[in-house]
Scaffold this motif. Structure first.
Motif, mmCIF file in Angstrom:
data_model
loop_
_atom_site.group_PDB
_atom_site.id
_atom_site.type_symbol
_atom_site.label_atom_id
_atom_site.label_comp_id
_atom_site.label_asym_id
_atom_site.label_seq_id
_atom_site.Cartn_x
_atom_site.Cartn_y
_atom_site.Cartn_z
ATOM 1 N N THR A 23 0.831 -1.199 0.000
ATOM 2 C CA THR A 23 0.000 0.000 0.000
ATOM 3 C C THR A 23 0.867 1.251 0.000
ATOM 4 O O THR A 23 0.605 2.205 -0.742
ATOM 5 C CB THR A 23 -0.955 0.002 1.210
ATOM 6 N N LYS A 24 1.916 1.250 0.809
ATOM 7 C CA LYS A 24 2.841 2.394 0.832
ATOM 8 C C LYS A 24 3.494 2.584 -0.532
ATOM 9 O O LYS A 24 3.621 3.716 -1.013
ATOM 10 C CB LYS A 24 3.919 2.188 1.902
ATOM 11 N N ASN A 25 3.918 1.487 -1.157
ATOM 12 C CA ASN A 25 4.544 1.575 -2.474
ATOM 13 C C ASN A 25 3.571 2.120 -3.514
ATOM 14 O O ASN A 25 3.937 2.939 -4.361
ATOM 15 C CB ASN A 25 5.068 0.204 -2.911
ATOM 16 N N ARG A 26 2.328 1.654 -3.459
ATOM 17 C CA ARG A 26 1.302 2.108 -4.400
ATOM 18 C C ARG A 26 1.045 3.607 -4.221
ATOM 19 O O ARG A 26 0.945 4.356 -5.191
ATOM 20 C CB ARG A 26 0.021 1.298 -4.214
ATOM 21 N N GLU A 27 0.947 4.056 -2.974
ATOM 22 C CA GLU A 27 0.722 5.473 -2.701
ATOM 23 C C GLU A 27 1.907 6.321 -3.164
ATOM 24 O O GLU A 27 1.715 7.405 -3.713
ATOM 25 C CB GLU A 27 0.449 5.694 -1.219
ATOM 26 N N ALA A 28 3.121 5.834 -2.960
ATOM 27 C CA ALA A 28 4.306 6.557 -3.409
ATOM 28 C C ALA A 28 4.327 6.656 -4.936
ATOM 29 O O ALA A 28 4.666 7.707 -5.499
ATOM 30 C CB ALA A 28 5.576 5.870 -2.902
ATOM 31 N N MET A 29 3.938 5.580 -5.607
ATOM 32 C CA MET A 29 3.901 5.584 -7.066
ATOM 33 C C MET A 29 2.860 6.584 -7.571
ATOM 34 O O MET A 29 3.117 7.342 -8.515
ATOM 35 C CB MET A 29 3.582 4.188 -7.595
ATOM 36 N N GLU A 30 1.708 6.627 -6.927
ATOM 37 C CA GLU A 30 0.664 7.578 -7.319
ATOM 38 C C GLU A 30 1.139 9.017 -7.107
ATOM 39 O O GLU A 30 0.861 9.883 -7.922
ATOM 40 C CB GLU A 30 -0.634 7.314 -6.554
ATOM 41 N N GLU A 31 1.848 9.277 -6.021
ATOM 42 C CA GLU A 31 2.367 10.624 -5.773
ATOM 43 C C GLU A 31 3.403 11.005 -6.824
ATOM 44 O O GLU A 31 3.434 12.148 -7.287
ATOM 45 C CB GLU A 31 2.945 10.744 -4.368
ATOM 46 N N ARG A 32 4.265 10.062 -7.220
ATOM 47 C CA ARG A 32 5.234 10.346 -8.291
ATOM 48 C C ARG A 32 4.512 10.691 -9.585
ATOM 49 O O ARG A 32 4.912 11.597 -10.308
ATOM 50 C CB ARG A 32 6.172 9.157 -8.499
ATOM 51 N N LYS A 33 3.421 9.970 -9.882
ATOM 52 C CA LYS A 33 2.637 10.266 -11.088
ATOM 53 C C LYS A 33 2.033 11.668 -11.009
ATOM 54 O O LYS A 33 2.057 12.410 -11.998
ATOM 55 C CB LYS A 33 1.518 9.234 -11.267
ATOM 56 N N ARG A 38 2.160 17.412 -12.577
ATOM 57 C CA ARG A 38 2.319 18.830 -12.205
ATOM 58 C C ARG A 38 3.461 19.460 -12.980
ATOM 59 O O ARG A 38 3.350 20.584 -13.490
ATOM 60 C CB ARG A 38 2.603 18.953 -10.704
ATOM 61 N N LYS A 39 4.576 18.745 -13.069
ATOM 62 C CA LYS A 39 5.746 19.284 -13.777
ATOM 63 C C LYS A 39 5.459 19.464 -15.260
ATOM 64 O O LYS A 39 5.893 20.454 -15.862
ATOM 65 C CB LYS A 39 6.954 18.372 -13.556
ATOM 66 N N ILE A 40 4.755 18.531 -15.854
ATOM 67 C CA ILE A 40 4.415 18.643 -17.270
ATOM 68 C C ILE A 40 3.523 19.859 -17.497
ATOM 69 O O ILE A 40 3.760 20.662 -18.412
ATOM 70 C CB ILE A 40 3.738 17.354 -17.777
ATOM 71 N N LEU A 41 2.508 20.020 -16.664
ATOM 72 C CA LEU A 41 1.601 21.155 -16.818
ATOM 73 C C LEU A 41 2.308 22.486 -16.562
ATOM 74 O O LEU A 41 2.107 23.459 -17.293
ATOM 75 C CB LEU A 41 0.390 20.998 -15.903
ATOM 76 N N ALA A 42 3.139 22.530 -15.539
ATOM 77 C CA ALA A 42 3.887 23.755 -15.240
ATOM 78 C C ALA A 42 4.848 24.070 -16.384
ATOM 79 O O ALA A 42 4.988 25.236 -16.786
ATOM 80 C CB ALA A 42 4.648 23.607 -13.925
ATOM 81 N N GLY A 43 5.486 23.046 -16.928
ATOM 82 C CA GLY A 43 6.390 23.258 -18.056
ATOM 83 C C GLY A 43 5.659 23.775 -19.279
ATOM 84 O O GLY A 43 6.141 24.676 -19.976
ATOM 85 N N ALA A 44 4.484 23.231 -19.542
ATOM 86 C CA ALA A 44 3.687 23.703 -20.678
ATOM 87 C C ALA A 44 3.312 25.169 -20.485
ATOM 88 O O ALA A 44 3.338 25.959 -21.440
ATOM 89 C CB ALA A 44 2.443 22.843 -20.836
ATOM 90 N N TYR A 45 2.990 25.538 -19.262
ATOM 91 C CA TYR A 45 2.641 26.925 -18.972
ATOM 92 C C TYR A 45 3.839 27.849 -19.195
ATOM 93 O O TYR A 45 3.712 28.914 -19.794
ATOM 94 C CB TYR A 45 2.134 27.046 -17.533
#
Length: 92
Positions: A23-33, A38-45
């Motif tokens: 569960t911890k690994n799954r949550e960490a993976m979701e946070e990385r996603k 966020r980085k992709i959207l900020a970069g596009a902006y």
């Protein structure tokens, strides 16, 4: 407490610990996603703020110390540090 009961409890404990870790690994993976998105959207902006002028943006990133020489070609800039302070991008 008998030995079989203890072994059963220890096995259940190990299974629970494994489930907790999954569960911890799954949550960490979701946070990385989410962070990547966020980085992709900020970069596009930021690219939009630079009027899609990637060379200008690349120079700005170099002057901010955020671009490594191996990434210069991504923005069409050469490995030359001259003129990176002019035409600074404004985020205001």
């Amino acid at each position: 407490m008998s030995k079989p009961n203890l072994n059963k409890l220890l096995q259940q404990k190990a299974e629970l610990e494994a489930r907790i870790q999954q569960t911890k690994n799954r949550e960490a993976m979701e946070e990385r996603k989410r962070d990547t998105r966020r980085k992709i959207l900020a970069g596009a902006y930021v690219i939009k703020l630079a009027d899609n002028d990637l060379k200008k943006l690349g120079k700005e990133l170099i002057s901010a110390g955020m671009l490594e020489p191996r990434d210069y070609a991504l923005f069409g800039v050469e490995n030359d540090s001259s003129d990176f302070e002019s035409n600074r991008l404004s985020l205001d």
